[in-house]
Design a protein around this motif. Structure first.
Motif, PDB file in Angstrom:
ATOM      1  N   ALA A 191       0.817  -1.221   0.000  1.00 16.30           N
ATOM      2  CA  ALA A 191       0.000   0.000   0.000  1.00 16.30           C
ATOM      3  C   ALA A 191       0.851   1.271   0.000  1.00 16.30           C
ATOM      4  O   ALA A 191       0.321   2.358  -0.224  1.00 16.30           O
ATOM      5  N   ARG A 201      -5.652  -0.230  -0.490  1.00 13.44           N
ATOM      6  CA  ARG A 201      -4.901  -1.447  -0.214  1.00 13.44           C
ATOM      7  C   ARG A 201      -4.603  -1.631   1.273  1.00 13.44           C
ATOM      8  O   ARG A 201      -4.170  -2.695   1.686  1.00 13.44           O
ATOM      9  N   CYS A 202      -4.786  -0.576   2.062  1.00 14.77           N
ATOM     10  CA  CYS A 202      -4.334  -0.621   3.465  1.00 14.77           C
ATOM     11  C   CYS A 202      -5.280  -1.451   4.338  1.00 14.77           C
ATOM     12  O   CYS A 202      -6.500  -1.271   4.320  1.00 14.77           O
ATOM     13  N   CYS A 230      -3.798  -2.173  11.596  1.00 14.71           N
ATOM     14  CA  CYS A 230      -2.576  -2.877  11.197  1.00 14.71           C
ATOM     15  C   CYS A 230      -1.380  -2.023  11.625  1.00 14.71           C
ATOM     16  O   CYS A 230      -1.412  -0.800  11.478  1.00 14.71           O
ATOM     17  N   VAL A 232       1.977  -3.237  10.885  1.00 11.57           N
ATOM     18  CA  VAL A 232       3.186  -3.854  10.305  1.00 11.57           C
ATOM     19  C   VAL A 232       4.227  -2.810   9.898  1.00 11.57           C
ATOM     20  O   VAL A 232       5.410  -2.934  10.217  1.00 11.57           O
ATOM     21  N   CYS A 233       3.787  -1.746   9.201  1.00  6.35           N
ATOM     22  CA  CYS A 233       4.782  -0.774   8.714  1.00  6.35           C
ATOM     23  C   CYS A 233       5.470  -0.049   9.862  1.00  6.35           C
ATOM     24  O   CYS A 233       6.578   0.466   9.699  1.00  6.35           O
TER      25      CYS A 233
HETATM   26  S1  SF4 Z   1       1.635  -2.170   6.696  1.00  9.55           S
HETATM   27 FE1  SF4 Z   1       0.937  -0.045   7.006  1.00  9.55          FE
HETATM   28  S2  SF4 Z   1       0.306   0.643   4.952  1.00  9.55           S
HETATM   29 FE2  SF4 Z   1       0.497  -1.606   4.867  1.00  9.55          FE
HETATM   30  S3  SF4 Z   1      -1.541  -2.398   5.274  1.00  9.55           S
HETATM   31 FE3  SF4 Z   1      -0.520  -2.268   7.261  1.00  9.55          FE
HETATM   32  S4  SF4 Z   1      -1.027  -0.209   8.072  1.00  9.55           S
HETATM   33 FE4  SF4 Z   1      -1.539  -0.211   5.890  1.00  9.55          FE
END
Ligand code: SF4
Ligand code: B12
Ligand code: SF4
Length: 305
Positions: A191, A201-202, A230, A232-233
């Motif tokens: 994303a 996409r997020c 989320c 992860v980033c």
């Molecule tokens: S990693 Fe960040 S940008 Fe990617 S889906 Fe998760 S919150 Fe969204």
């Protein structure tokens, strides 16, 4: 105006904010927001389009505005539910809107004593919070598009106070992402690109914002037990791995009975139990039905890992 600046910093610290910075309200914002909207990156969050004129001109939100005071408030650095289906760190405790609103009202009163008129928001108003936080010297905007601080990384809420007072402004900080691209590479749905996040996409959009009943297969596949939001980033960012002495408000920690609940137990909650457990939680934003949707339709319990 120095005295007003000192007073707001002192009061903010007493109220538990971890940093305060000041930016000029008319700092040029560029066209990245309108380009992001034109490209459709806001998915079906139409309110972002409606807010564009206000976002671009803070004087439309508060006539006579001169400064935007930006504040950070820490949230937990650990995911209390990691073993049982994750909930984003920012949403583990009480609803931050309710927690921060009275604190911002206190700061408003402090500034009124110096003759200021104010409007305060925390993820609740038409203000480009990350932009002003960066302009106010609180950190820089990372490749995941969030504000990163040298001390504390990105795990914080942003709040803002638009004020008519001409407080002294702070200087923006240099960007310290360097050659790192970990957040872009780690995003399970790709994303992130060019420092922006495509909400279509997020996973945060898909688990919190969307009202759709089904998600595309690649999104379902990527969810892997993420129930709400989320991180992860942010988890992969080296600036979030550093130890920080900054204190987290206990109201933002997840109650043990929710942290320990399995995803199956969560899916089977009665309406009454849901109301009891999530009465003050930001997870309420998505509603019981949508949390069940995230568990069953988007992210089948069997795919949890
Ligand atoms: S990693 Fe960040 S940008 Fe990617 S889906 Fe998760 S919150 Fe969204
Ligand atoms: C819509 C929204 C979302 C959407 C879109 C995400 C996105 N990145 O835009 C979705 C639902 C996907 C989302 C997800 C999340 N969000 Co959100 N979200 C928002 C919200 C309401 C608006 C953001 C927005 O307008 N995006 C569009 C982009 C283009 O706007 P922008 O970045 O503000 O644009 C400016 C900058 O790009 C700037 N700019 C950047 N660099 C430069 C340099 C120069 C020189 C110039 C001129 C301009 C410039 O110009 C633009 C115009 O001002 C803000 C609150 C707010 N009012 O700002 C919270 C906010 C950004 N979210 C927040 C959080 C915590 C999250 C999540 C981490 C939640 C989670 N764990 O699931 C994820 C992170 C996903 C990600 N990597 O971005 C926090 C971020 C805190 C921080 N440390 O930065 C905010 C600030 C809420 C808050 N008050 O605490 N979010
Ligand atoms: S992971 Fe790397 S590129 Fe992404 S915000 Fe952190 S330092 Fe910047």
């Amino acid at each position: 105006m120095k005295a007003a600046r000192q007073a707001v910093s002192y009061a903010a610290e007493q109220l538990g904010f971890s940093a305060v910075g000041v930016a000029a309200a008319d700092a040029p914002q560029g066209d990245s927001l309108s380009r992001w909207l034109q490209a459709g990156c806001h998915a079906d969050m139409d309110w972002l389009e409606r807010h564009l004129p206000l976002r671009q001109e803070p004087a439309k939100v508060l006539p006579g505005v001169r400064r935007v005071i930006m504040l950070t408030y820490e949230y937990p650095r650990q995911d209390a539910r990691r073993a049982t289906g994750s909930v984003a760190r920012y949403a583990q405790g009480e609803d931050y809107h309710k927690l921060l609103a009275p604190k911002l009202a206190d700061l408003d009163e402090t500034l009124q004593m110096y003759g200021g008129r104010q409007r305060c928001f925390s993820d609740s108003g038409p203000v480009s919070e990350r932009f002003f936080a960066a302009m106010a010297g609180l950190g820089w905007i990372g490749r995941h598009s969030l504000l990163v601080r040298p001390l504390g990384g990105s795990f914080c809420f942003l709040s803002c106070i638009l004020t008519t007072l001409e407080l002294p402004v702070d200087q923006p900080m240099a960007n310290h992402c360097g050659s790192c691209h970990r957040c872009e590479k780690a995003c399970p749905t790709h994303a992130l690109s060019h420092g922006q996040c495509d909400a279509r996409r997020c996973l945060a959009y898909w688990t919190i914002e969307t009202r759709q009943e089904t998600a595309p297969p690649e999104i379902q596949e990527a969810l892997r037990g993420r129930l709400y939001g989320c991180d992860v980033c942010q988890e992969v960012c080296p600036w979030n791995r550093k130890e920080t002495p900054r204190r987290v408000d206990p109201h933002l920690l997840m109650p043990a009975r929710v942290a320990g609940m399995t995803t199956e137990e969560m899916a089977d909650l009665s309406w009454e139990k849901w109301e009891e457990l999530f009465a003050n939680s930001p997870v309420r934003r998505t509603g019981a039905e949508h949390l069940r949707r995230n568990i069953h339709a988007f992210s089948p319990v069997t795919s949890e890992s």
